[in-house]
Design a protein around this motif. Structure first.
Motif, short mmCIF file in Angstrom:
data_model
loop_
_atom_site.label_atom_id
_atom_site.label_comp_id
_atom_site.label_asym_id
_atom_site.label_seq_id
_atom_site.Cartn_x
_atom_site.Cartn_y
_atom_site.Cartn_z
N TYR A 209 -4.45 9.33 -5.92
CA TYR A 209 -3.71 8.13 -5.50
C TYR A 209 -4.41 6.88 -6.03
CZ TYR A 209 -1.38 4.93 -2.14
OH TYR A 209 -0.67 3.91 -1.55
N TYR A 210 -5.72 6.82 -5.79
CA TYR A 210 -6.49 5.65 -6.24
C TYR A 210 -6.52 5.54 -7.76
CZ TYR A 210 -10.58 2.72 -7.15
OH TYR A 210 -11.42 1.75 -7.62
N ALA A 211 -6.66 6.68 -8.43
CA ALA A 211 -6.77 6.67 -9.89
C ALA A 211 -5.52 6.13 -10.57
CB ALA A 211 -7.10 8.07 -10.40
N VAL A 212 -4.33 6.45 -10.03
CA VAL A 212 -3.09 6.04 -10.70
C VAL A 212 -2.53 4.71 -10.16
CG1 VAL A 212 -2.44 8.39 -11.32
CG2 VAL A 212 -1.63 7.42 -9.14
N THR A 213 -3.08 4.21 -9.07
CA THR A 213 -2.60 2.92 -8.53
C THR A 213 -3.65 1.84 -8.58
OG1 THR A 213 -3.30 3.36 -6.24
CG2 THR A 213 -1.11 4.16 -6.90
N GLY A 214 -4.90 2.21 -8.61
CA GLY A 214 -5.97 1.21 -8.57
C GLY A 214 -6.24 0.70 -7.16
N GLU A 215 -5.62 1.33 -6.17
CA GLU A 215 -5.79 0.89 -4.79
C GLU A 215 -6.05 2.08 -3.87
OE1 GLU A 215 -3.08 -1.91 -3.24
OE2 GLU A 215 -2.60 -2.77 -5.20
N CYS A 216 -6.78 1.81 -2.79
CA CYS A 216 -7.04 2.85 -1.80
C CYS A 216 -5.83 3.01 -0.89
CB CYS A 216 -8.27 2.50 -0.96
SG CYS A 216 -9.80 2.46 -1.89
N ALA A 217 -5.59 4.21 -0.47
CA ALA A 217 -4.46 4.50 0.40
C ALA A 217 -4.74 4.05 1.83
CB ALA A 217 -4.16 6.00 0.38
N THR A 218 -3.69 3.94 2.63
CA THR A 218 -3.84 3.64 4.06
C THR A 218 -4.73 4.69 4.71
OG1 THR A 218 -1.60 2.74 4.07
CG2 THR A 218 -2.60 3.22 6.21
#
Length: 499
Positions: A209-218
């Motif tokens: 999730y982080y690798a493809v969005t650049g953001e940490c998940a909830t």
């Protein structure tokens, strides 16, 4: 004593070059082998843990899993950092691993933005293959996050920092490693320290999730306790395939039984096949449709997982390491903040007093305030029948036995000479004309007035020099998220029970 650069080890021909980092249990050094002039990494428990009463048990488990990892690495895996040796230096167990220069996946994404789907899937499949190899040896990593995925080169990832101490949570631990990785951990690991393989499934999916969005998940704990939504990765990066989006969401299912039961099963959702004969690469022939992700395409969202106030849901903080995203900037009443009127007090349920309070009383009598704080949480979980959950929600507080709550409070008040106790905290709360968590935190010494940050659990004062009402905190090294209705639940129950 921590080793300083230039220190020569006596048991092995190593010299300390630098400190690479430390966590709640161990400290990691970069060392140089004097005979071969090669760099390695040595991990050893923090020196101050020797004062912990359970230190002998920590060492036993550290050595047991360290030896197991050493045996595992006799047949090296390409994507697992190699364990070279396990020895003792001045009664300190030392785990020697290969040194991997470069940056980790978290740093890489922070610097250059989200990875292409091609690169992200390749990296995660390599780490997935490593986890399958570990699971076959009955080892669960429990911290397979971007911080522990080193990039040997742009095409090759290596899993580091084995979870040999992840189930070991000394009372003296700061647990900053847990707080830092909260966005990648399932709630059953945060709250109960689960060692099931589905923990690694969740962490791996959250890393993708982080690798493809650049953001940490909830954070999973926010989702579990307060029904906060997990934003689908496709909303942050519309260019990823639907198959990838669904695979990530499946791997990050909130309940462990809703996730794939193994890493191999989860990887199959990506359309990949894995070969786990140790050194063989993960087969990438059947990966998903590929698309390039530019950082300008991604929404400008804050990383929620690294900006949450960590407090116990009964309304008392138990280890806060980071500031809230949206802290109140001015005094506001609880009713206004929640947009609802205060709860109507209900009659107390049937009395229980089935718990054994002898241990709590002995600890308080001896002035062992920190140990008593931890025991307080244990008995409250027992009374509420929530030992498996590891935390108290508003419903369990609202229905908590008055007899037991009175007993706990009476013991704290008696042995602290009316200095500590839930009733003491409640009276302070009632003294505020405008009631906010900020005011209470500052009055009770849980919040730094000058810096404005909530203190970590290890920074609390466990003696009678603390501010009045400072304890109990609800001692537990795992941090829970607090909401205003939790304060109201606790103090409403205190009032209903006439403490």
């Amino acid at each position: 004593m921590s080793w300083t650069p230039g220190y020569h080890l006596q048991s092995r021909p190593y010299i300390i070059e630098s400190v690479l980092g430390s966590g709640g249990f161990g400290i990691t050094y970069k060392v140089r082998h004097l005979e071969h002039n090669q760099y390695f990494v040595i991990k050893t428990p923090l020196d101050h843990l020797k004062h912990d009463p359970n230190y002998a048990e920590y060492l036993r488990r550290f050595q047991k899993e360290g030896e197991k990892l050493k045996r595992l690495c006799k047949a090296p895996h390409r994507h697992i950092v190699q364990v070279i040796d396990f020895f003792t230096e001045d009664e300190n167990p030392c785990l020697v691993m290969e040194y991997i220069p470069g940056e980790n996946l978290y740093q890489l994404v922070k610097q250059q933005g989200a990875l292409t789907q091609t690169q992200a899937v390749k990296v995660i499949c390599q780490i997935g293959d490593a986890l399958i190899f570990m699971h076959q040896a009955e080892l669960v990593h429990r911290d397979a996050t971007p911080l522990n995925i080193m990039m040997r080169n742009p095409e090759e990832a290596v899993l580091i920092d084995f979870g040999i101490a992840k189930g070991i949570n000394p009372k003296t631990s700061t647990q900053t490693d847990i707080a830092g990785n909260r966005s990648f951990a399932p709630y059953e690991q945060v709250g109960r320290g689960s060692r099931e393989k589905t923990v690694d499934v969740y962490s791996l999916a959250a890393s993708l999730y982080y690798a493809v969005t650049g953001e940490c998940a909830t954070a999973s704990l926010d989702r579990k306790m307060f029904n906060e939504e997990l934003v689908p990765p496709s909303q942050l990066n519309p260019s990823i395939s639907d198959r990838l989006n669904q695979a990530i969401l499946k791997g990050m299912a909130l309940e462990p039984e809703d996730r794939p039961s193994s890493v191999r099963e989860w990887l199959s959702l990506l359309g990949t096949s894995t070969k786990t004969n140790q050194n063989k690469e993960v087969d990438q022939k059947s990966t998903l449709p590929l698309s390039v992700v530019g950082t300008s395409q991604l929404k400008n969202r804050r990383i929620a997982g690294f900006a949450v106030v960590m407090l116990l849901v009964v309304g008392v903080p138990i280890g806060i390491s980071l500031l809230p995203q949206n802290p109140p900037t001015e005094d506001t009443s609880i009713s206004n903040l929640r947009g609802t009127a205060a709860k109507t007090l209900e009659p107390p349920p049937a009395e229980s007093l089935n718990a054994d309070y002898s241990q709590l009383e002995n600890l308080l009598k001896d002035g062992k305030w920190k140990e008593a704080d931890s025991e307080t949480l244990d008995v409250m979980l027992e009374v509420a029948k929530r030992e498996s959950e590891g935390w108290l929600n508003s419903e369990s507080i609202d229905n908590f036995s008055c007899a037991d709550l009175k007993k706990i409070d009476q013991l704290w008040v008696k042995y602290s000479n009316k200095f500590f106790g839930f009733s003491v905290q409640h009276r302070i709360w009632l003294s505020f004309k405008i009631k906010t968590d900020k005011k209470l935190g500052e009055r009770l010494g849980w919040k730094d007035k000058k810096k404005g940050n909530w203190l970590e659990y290890h920074s609390m004062t466990f003696n009678l020099s603390a501010p009045v009402g400072h304890l109990p905190l609800g001692g537990n090294d795992f941090m829970m998220v607090m909401r205003f209705d939790s304060w109201e639940s606790l103090f409403s129950r205190v009032q209903t029970c006439n403490l």
